[in-house]
Design a protein around this motif. Structure first.
Motif, mmCIF file in Angstrom:
data_model
loop_
_atom_site.group_PDB
_atom_site.id
_atom_site.type_symbol
_atom_site.label_atom_id
_atom_site.label_comp_id
_atom_site.label_asym_id
_atom_site.label_seq_id
_atom_site.Cartn_x
_atom_site.Cartn_y
_atom_site.Cartn_z
ATOM 1 N N TYR A 190 -15.404 51.893 31.665
ATOM 2 C CA TYR A 190 -16.536 51.451 32.485
ATOM 3 C C TYR A 190 -16.409 49.978 32.853
ATOM 4 O O TYR A 190 -16.609 49.598 34.003
ATOM 5 C CB TYR A 190 -17.849 51.705 31.736
ATOM 6 C CG TYR A 190 -19.065 51.332 32.537
ATOM 7 C CD1 TYR A 190 -19.543 52.164 33.534
ATOM 8 C CD2 TYR A 190 -19.739 50.143 32.293
ATOM 9 C CE1 TYR A 190 -20.661 51.820 34.281
ATOM 10 C CE2 TYR A 190 -20.851 49.789 33.026
ATOM 11 C CZ TYR A 190 -21.306 50.636 34.019
ATOM 12 O OH TYR A 190 -22.407 50.279 34.762
ATOM 13 N N PHE A 191 -16.057 49.147 31.891
ATOM 14 C CA PHE A 191 -16.004 47.715 32.156
ATOM 15 C C PHE A 191 -14.745 47.271 32.875
ATOM 16 O O PHE A 191 -14.710 46.191 33.441
ATOM 17 C CB PHE A 191 -16.223 46.907 30.875
ATOM 18 C CG PHE A 191 -17.679 46.808 30.519
ATOM 19 C CD1 PHE A 191 -18.505 45.925 31.177
ATOM 20 C CD2 PHE A 191 -18.228 47.630 29.559
ATOM 21 C CE1 PHE A 191 -19.851 45.830 30.881
ATOM 22 C CE2 PHE A 191 -19.572 47.556 29.253
ATOM 23 C CZ PHE A 191 -20.395 46.656 29.912
ATOM 24 N N TYR A 192 -13.708 48.088 32.884
ATOM 25 C CA TYR A 192 -12.506 47.747 33.642
ATOM 26 C C TYR A 192 -12.513 48.369 35.032
ATOM 27 O O TYR A 192 -11.685 48.018 35.874
ATOM 28 C CB TYR A 192 -11.237 48.159 32.886
ATOM 29 C CG TYR A 192 -10.839 47.156 31.851
ATOM 30 C CD1 TYR A 192 -10.117 46.022 32.195
ATOM 31 C CD2 TYR A 192 -11.201 47.315 30.521
ATOM 32 C CE1 TYR A 192 -9.761 45.078 31.244
ATOM 33 C CE2 TYR A 192 -10.846 46.381 29.568
ATOM 34 C CZ TYR A 192 -10.133 45.264 29.937
ATOM 35 O OH TYR A 192 -9.790 44.333 29.003
ATOM 36 N N ALA A 193 -13.405 49.286 35.293
ATOM 37 C CA ALA A 193 -13.451 49.962 36.592
ATOM 38 C C ALA A 193 -13.841 48.991 37.704
ATOM 39 O O ALA A 193 -14.627 48.067 37.507
ATOM 40 C CB ALA A 193 -14.451 51.116 36.538
ATOM 41 N N THR A 194 -13.228 49.200 38.855
ATOM 42 C CA THR A 194 -13.555 48.430 40.054
ATOM 43 C C THR A 194 -13.723 49.417 41.200
ATOM 44 O O THR A 194 -13.490 50.619 41.040
ATOM 45 C CB THR A 194 -12.418 47.443 40.408
ATOM 46 O OG1 THR A 194 -11.253 48.200 40.773
ATOM 47 C CG2 THR A 194 -12.104 46.496 39.263
#
Length: 166
Positions: A27-31
């Motif tokens: 979730y936090f690495y998704a762009t």
């Protein structure tokens, strides 16, 4: 039962035990250019391929974190020519189940926006810290010393505090 179905059953149980780690890291690495579902799929493939070689020298959660972070970093590097800066307006909205808790929602959205702006290594450190891993566990996961973890997290927290106050 053959070895293949036993492997699949054991793998599925491991994924279930660590689904929160997988979700959080992806979730936090998704762009916009490397979406959550794509990252998650890459992570699951990496975990599946590596599961048979997991020697249990470290905790299973430590191994899962390493695979997740390394796979996400590799995926971001692989697609780096396509990655662009996005405005806060384009960031995915986080939804809190209790619609009456606007303050919590705003804090979560702010935290997500700030963490998303960190470099990939600092992002990994913050995610593990937010998951309440000890400095020693974070150091093991990242392959750095405990003192490096402590000083980097301290600097990240100062940076985030300055942005919050500013």
């Amino acid at each position: 039962m053959d070895l293949s179905s036993e492997y699949n059953k054991s793998f599925s149980a491991m994924i279930e035990r660590h689904k929160q780690i997988i979700f959080s890291v992806c979730y936090f690495y998704a762009t916009n250019d490397v979406p959550f579902d794509d990252l998650r799929q890459e992570v699951l493939i990496s975990l599946f391929r590596g599961y048979g070689n997991f020697r249990r020298d470290s905790a299973e959660s430590t191994w899962v974190y390493r695979v997740c972070i390394n796979t996400c970093l590799f995926s971001l590097r692989r697609f780096s020519p396509k990655i662009r800066t996005t405005s806060i307006d384009q960031m995915p909205q986080m939804h809190v189940n209790d619609e009456n808790d606007n303050e919590l929602r705003e804090k979560l959205e702010w935290l997500h926006a700030m963490i998303s702006q960190l470099n990939p290594i600092d992002k990994a450190l913050m995610l593990m810290w937010l998951d309440e891993l000890s400095y020693d566990d974070i150091a093991d996961n990242m392959g750095i010393t405990r003192n490096t973890v402590a000083s980097r997290l301290h600097r990240i927290k100062l940076k985030l505090s300055a942005k919050k106050e500013g």
